[in-house]
Enzyme design. Structure first.
Site, PDB file in Angstrom:
ATOM      1  N   ASP A  71       0.739  -1.175  -0.072  1.00 36.55           N
ATOM      2  CA  ASP A  71       0.154  -0.116  -0.012  1.00 36.55           C
ATOM      3  C   ASP A  71       1.000   1.279  -0.099  1.00 36.55           C
ATOM      4  O   ASP A  71       2.088   1.286   0.589  1.00 36.55           O
ATOM      5  CB  ASP A  71      -0.853   0.114   1.378  1.00 36.55           C
ATOM      6  CG  ASP A  71      -1.741  -1.218   1.386  1.00 36.55           C
ATOM      7  OD1 ASP A  71      -2.212  -1.874   0.566  1.00 36.55           O
ATOM      8  OD2 ASP A  71      -1.986  -1.825   2.792  1.00 36.55           O
ATOM      9  N   ASP A  77      -0.094   8.161   7.942  1.00 30.90           N
ATOM     10  CA  ASP A  77       0.056   6.832   8.503  1.00 30.90           C
ATOM     11  C   ASP A  77       1.398   6.815   9.217  1.00 30.90           C
ATOM     12  O   ASP A  77       1.448   6.076  10.260  1.00 30.90           O
ATOM     13  CB  ASP A  77       0.644   5.907   7.203  1.00 30.90           C
ATOM     14  CG  ASP A  77      -0.808   5.224   6.559  1.00 30.90           C
ATOM     15  OD1 ASP A  77      -1.822   4.861   7.317  1.00 30.90           O
ATOM     16  OD2 ASP A  77      -0.912   5.104   5.191  1.00 30.90           O
ATOM     17  N   GLU A 100       1.842  -2.671  11.498  1.00 28.44           N
ATOM     18  CA  GLU A 100       1.444  -2.741  10.115  1.00 28.44           C
ATOM     19  C   GLU A 100       2.671  -1.981   8.852  1.00 28.44           C
ATOM     20  O   GLU A 100       2.899  -2.616   7.857  1.00 28.44           O
ATOM     21  CB  GLU A 100       0.056  -2.297   9.766  1.00 28.44           C
ATOM     22  CG  GLU A 100      -0.313  -2.626   8.444  1.00 28.44           C
ATOM     23  CD  GLU A 100      -1.538  -1.894   7.963  1.00 28.44           C
ATOM     24  OE1 GLU A 100      -2.658  -2.391   8.349  1.00 28.44           O
ATOM     25  OE2 GLU A 100      -1.445  -0.735   7.521  1.00 28.44           O
ATOM     26  N   GLU A 101       3.238  -0.910   9.335  1.00 29.72           N
ATOM     27  CA  GLU A 101       3.888  -0.188   8.606  1.00 29.72           C
ATOM     28  C   GLU A 101       5.356  -0.563   8.506  1.00 29.72           C
ATOM     29  O   GLU A 101       6.160  -0.179   7.738  1.00 29.72           O
ATOM     30  CB  GLU A 101       3.774   1.301   8.949  1.00 29.72           C
ATOM     31  CG  GLU A 101       2.376   1.816   8.879  1.00 29.72           C
ATOM     32  CD  GLU A 101       1.841   1.905   7.120  1.00 29.72           C
ATOM     33  OE1 GLU A 101       2.507   1.644   6.396  1.00 29.72           O
ATOM     34  OE2 GLU A 101       0.476   1.860   7.031  1.00 29.72           O
ATOM     35  N   ASP A 122      -2.112  -1.574  14.123  1.00 29.33           N
ATOM     36  CA  ASP A 122      -2.334  -0.803  12.859  1.00 29.33           C
ATOM     37  C   ASP A 122      -2.490   0.459  13.151  1.00 29.33           C
ATOM     38  O   ASP A 122      -3.500   0.965  13.682  1.00 29.33           O
ATOM     39  CB  ASP A 122      -3.508  -1.301  12.022  1.00 29.33           C
ATOM     40  CG  ASP A 122      -3.902  -0.924  11.011  1.00 29.33           C
ATOM     41  OD1 ASP A 122      -3.044   0.210  10.632  1.00 29.33           O
ATOM     42  OD2 ASP A 122      -4.589  -1.313  10.095  1.00 29.33           O
ATOM     43  N   LEU A 124      -2.799   3.296  11.519  1.00 26.69           N
ATOM     44  CA  LEU A 124      -3.939   4.040  11.011  1.00 26.69           C
ATOM     45  C   LEU A 124      -4.624   3.127  10.024  1.00 26.69           C
ATOM     46  O   LEU A 124      -3.804   2.779   8.717  1.00 26.69           O
ATOM     47  CB  LEU A 124      -3.262   5.252  10.136  1.00 26.69           C
ATOM     48  CG  LEU A 124      -4.440   6.527  10.297  1.00 26.69           C
ATOM     49  CD1 LEU A 124      -4.575   7.040  11.765  1.00 26.69           C
ATOM     50  CD2 LEU A 124      -3.455   7.957   9.512  1.00 26.69           C
ATOM     51  N   ASP A 125      -5.784   2.896  10.170  1.00 23.36           N
ATOM     52  CA  ASP A 125      -6.803   1.968   9.461  1.00 23.36           C
ATOM     53  C   ASP A 125      -7.581   2.818   8.518  1.00 23.36           C
ATOM     54  O   ASP A 125      -8.423   3.662   9.367  1.00 23.36           O
ATOM     55  CB  ASP A 125      -7.349   0.827  10.241  1.00 23.36           C
ATOM     56  CG  ASP A 125      -8.458   0.216   9.395  1.00 23.36           C
ATOM     57  OD1 ASP A 125      -7.804  -0.770   8.754  1.00 23.36           O
ATOM     58  OD2 ASP A 125      -9.451   0.371   9.466  1.00 23.36           O
ATOM     59  N   GLU A 286      -5.088  -6.550  12.073  1.00 28.16           N
ATOM     60  CA  GLU A 286      -6.735  -6.324  11.950  1.00 28.16           C
ATOM     61  C   GLU A 286      -7.523  -7.356  12.482  1.00 28.16           C
ATOM     62  O   GLU A 286      -8.348  -7.065  13.306  1.00 28.16           O
ATOM     63  CB  GLU A 286      -6.585  -5.936  10.584  1.00 28.16           C
ATOM     64  CG  GLU A 286      -6.118  -4.507   9.965  1.00 28.16           C
ATOM     65  CD  GLU A 286      -5.953  -4.313   8.514  1.00 28.16           C
ATOM     66  OE1 GLU A 286      -5.379  -5.537   7.742  1.00 28.16           O
ATOM     67  OE2 GLU A 286      -5.950  -3.108   8.084  1.00 28.16           O
TER      68      GLU A 286
HETATM   69  P1  AHG Z   1      -5.033   0.183   5.939  1.00 23.93           P
HETATM   70  O1  AHG Z   1      -5.293   1.454   5.607  1.00 23.93           O
HETATM   71  O2  AHG Z   1      -4.479   0.041   7.350  1.00 23.93           O
HETATM   72  O3  AHG Z   1      -4.057  -0.283   4.881  1.00 23.93           O
HETATM   73  O4  AHG Z   1      -6.257  -0.713   5.662  1.00 23.93           O
HETATM   74  C1  AHG Z   1      -7.040  -0.653   4.739  1.00 23.93           C
HETATM   75  C2  AHG Z   1      -8.099  -1.682   4.553  1.00 23.93           C
HETATM   76  C3  AHG Z   1      -9.128  -1.537   5.355  1.00 23.93           C
HETATM   77  O5  AHG Z   1      -9.262  -0.480   6.433  1.00 23.93           O
HETATM   78  C4  AHG Z   1     -10.289  -1.274   4.684  1.00 23.93           C
HETATM   79  O6  AHG Z   1     -11.551  -1.965   5.006  1.00 23.93           O
HETATM   80  C5  AHG Z   1      -9.866  -1.858   3.473  1.00 23.93           C
HETATM   81  O7  AHG Z   1      -8.521  -1.969   3.495  1.00 23.93           O
HETATM   82  C6  AHG Z   1     -10.514  -1.696   2.086  1.00 23.93           C
HETATM   83  O8  AHG Z   1     -10.153  -2.274   0.903  1.00 23.93           O
HETATM   84  P2  AHG Z   1     -10.950  -2.232  -0.373  1.00 23.93           P
HETATM   85  O9  AHG Z   1     -10.551  -0.900  -0.709  1.00 23.93           O
HETATM   86  O10 AHG Z   1     -10.362  -3.309  -1.194  1.00 23.93           O
HETATM   87  O11 AHG Z   1     -12.185  -2.211  -0.101  1.00 23.93           O
HETATM   88 MN    MN Z   2      -5.826  -1.335   8.292  1.00 21.13          MN
HETATM   89 MN    MN Z   3      -2.952   1.030   8.302  1.00 21.26          MN
END
Ligand code: AHG
Ligand code: MN
Ligand code: MN
Length: 341
Positions: A71, A77, A100-101, A122, A124-125, A286
C-alpha cells in the site's frame, strides 16, 4: 432531577477509572497493564490532534513509500506509526512491538526497561479515506510474552489471537472513541474535548445475534468464488421471514465498518478472491484484535472455515479472509462457503 442518573454517572467514569477498577478484578495485578492502556489512550489523543487539523497543515497526501503489503504510505500513516511507537517505547512494560507499517519487529531502545507485554498495532486503518475526511482509526492487540526476559522475539509476537490479553481500537470520526476489552466485555469511551478525557459512553457493548446489514467491497464480485457470490445473492433476495434483503453499507475503513457492525449487527466480509486468495486484511494487525473485540461482545469472526482467533500465525504480515459480526450471520456465511447451502 434535571439529568437521568446514568448520564451523570457516565461523566465520572473516565477511561482511567474504568481501567483501574478492572485491575481490581485481577488479584495480584501489578498495574503494568493499566499503564499500557493509558499510554495507548495518550498516543491516540496525539494522533487525533493531527487528524483534526489534517486539512490545515501539510499532512494530507502520500509519502514516496509503499509498505510490506504494497500500500502507498500516507503521511498520516507515518505520523501515527511513529507517535504510537514513541508513546509506548519507554513505558517499561513492553518487550517488543510490531506495526503494519514496518516489515520487521520494532524493538524497545536499549536504554529503556523491557517488560512482559507485546504490542501489535495498525497505526492508521482506512488510510485511503484520510484525504476525503472519512472516519479512520487505529487498532491494537496486546499479548503476554512467551520468552522469559530481555528483548522480545518473533515467537512472542506470533501467538494465536485467542491468547490476546487485551485488544481495542480508536475511531477518529465525528467524535473520537476508544473501544477496548481485557476479556471482561467490550467498553466504549468518547473523548470529551472540553476536558480532554475519555468518558464511558458505551458500557458492555453486546452485538445483536443477527443483523440486517452486509458490508463488503462488492466491486470484487466477479473475482469471488461461486460460493461467495451465492451468499451475497442470498442476502439480497427478498424474503420477509428472514428479514431480507439486507442493506449494504461499506465505508472502506475496516475499523469503522466493524464498529457499526458491533452496534447494529450484521456482517462484514473481506473474502479471498482470484487476485488475492487470502483477501486483503492482515491477521496480526486487523483481524485478531477485531475478532477478539467482536467475540467479547457476543459475536463471531471466521476466515470462512475456521475461527480467526484459533489461527496460528506464521508470518508478521500474513493475510486471512475475514467474516466478522453477528454470530448467526457469520455461521450462515460459513455454511455457504463450505457448500452446506
Ligand atoms: P489500511 O488503511 O490499514 O492499509 O487498511 C485498509 C483496509 C481496511 O481499512 C479497509 O476496510 C480495506 O482496506 C478496504 O479495502 P478495499 O479498498 O479493497 O475495499
Ligand atoms: Mn488497516
Ligand atoms: Mn494501516
Amino acid at each position: 432531577m434535571k439529568y437521568p442518573p446514568t448520564a451523570i454517572a457516565s461523566r465520572f467514569m473516565t477511561l482511567e477509572r474504568h481501567i483501574e477498577e478492572g485491575k481490581r478484578l485481577h488479584p495480584g495485578a501489578t498495574g503494568e497493564f493499566s499503564r499500557l492502556l493509558h499510554g495507548l489512550s495518550l498516543a491516540a489523543k496525539l494522533v487525533w490532534r493531527e487528524v483534526t487539523k489534517a486539512g490545515l497543515v501539510n499532512i494530507l497526501g502520500a509519502t514516496d513509500r509503499t509498505n510490506t503489503s504494497g500500500d502507498v504510505v500516507k503521511k498520516l500513516d507515518e505520523f501515527a506509526d511513529e507517535t504510537i511507537y514513541k508513546a509506548m517505547d519507554h513505558v517499561g512494560h513492553l518487550c517488543v512491538m510490531a506495526s503494519e507499517e514496518n516489515e520487521d519487529l520494532l524493538h524497545i531502545p536499549e536504554q529503556y526497561p523491557h517488560g512482559k507485554y507485546v504490542l501489535v498495532y495498525d497505526p492508521l486503518d482506512g488510510s485511503g479515506n484520510i484525504d476525503a475526511n472519512v472516519t479512520i482509526g487505529s487498532i491494537f492487540s496486546i499479548h503476554k510474552r512467551i520468552t522469559a526476559s530481555g528483548k522480545g522475539t518473533l515467537q512472542d509476537v506470533l501467538q494465536p489471537g485467542c491468547k490476546q490479553a487485551a485488544a481495542g481500537y480508536v475511531l477518529y470520526g465525528s467524535s473520537m472513541m476508544f473501544v477496548y476489552s481485557t476479556g471482561q466485555g467490550v467498553h466504549g469511551f468518547t473523548l470529551d474535548p472540553t476536558v480532554g478525557e475519555f468518558l464511558c459512553s458505551h458500557e458492555n457493548i453486546r452485538i445483536p445475534q443477527r443483523g440486517q446489514i452486509y458490508s463488503v467491497n462488492e466491486g470484487n464480485f466477479n473475482r469471488w468464488e461461486p460460493a461467495m457470490q451465492r451468499y451475497l445473492q442470498y442476502l439480497k433476495q427478498e424474503d420477509e421471514s428472514t428479514s431480507r434483503p439486507y442493506s449494504a453499507r461499506y465505508i472502506g475503513s475496516l475499523v469503522a465498518d466493524v464498529h457499526r457492525t458491533l452496534l447494529y449487527g450484521g456482517i462484514y466480509c473481506y473474502p479471498g478472491d482470484r487476485k488475492n486468495p487470502n483477501g486483503k486484511l492482515r491477521l496480526m494487525y486487523e483481524n485478531n484484535p477485531l475478532a477478539y473485540i467482536v467475540e467479547q461482545a457476543g459475536g463471531a469472526a471466521s476466515n470462512g472455515k475456521q475461527r480467526i482467533l484459533d489461527i496460528k500465525p506464521e508470518t508478521l504480515h500474513q493475510r486471512t479472509p475475514l467474516f466478522i459480526g453477528s454470530i448467526e450471520d457469520v455461521k450462515l456465511a460459513e455454511e455457504f462457503l463450505s457448500g452446506k447451502r
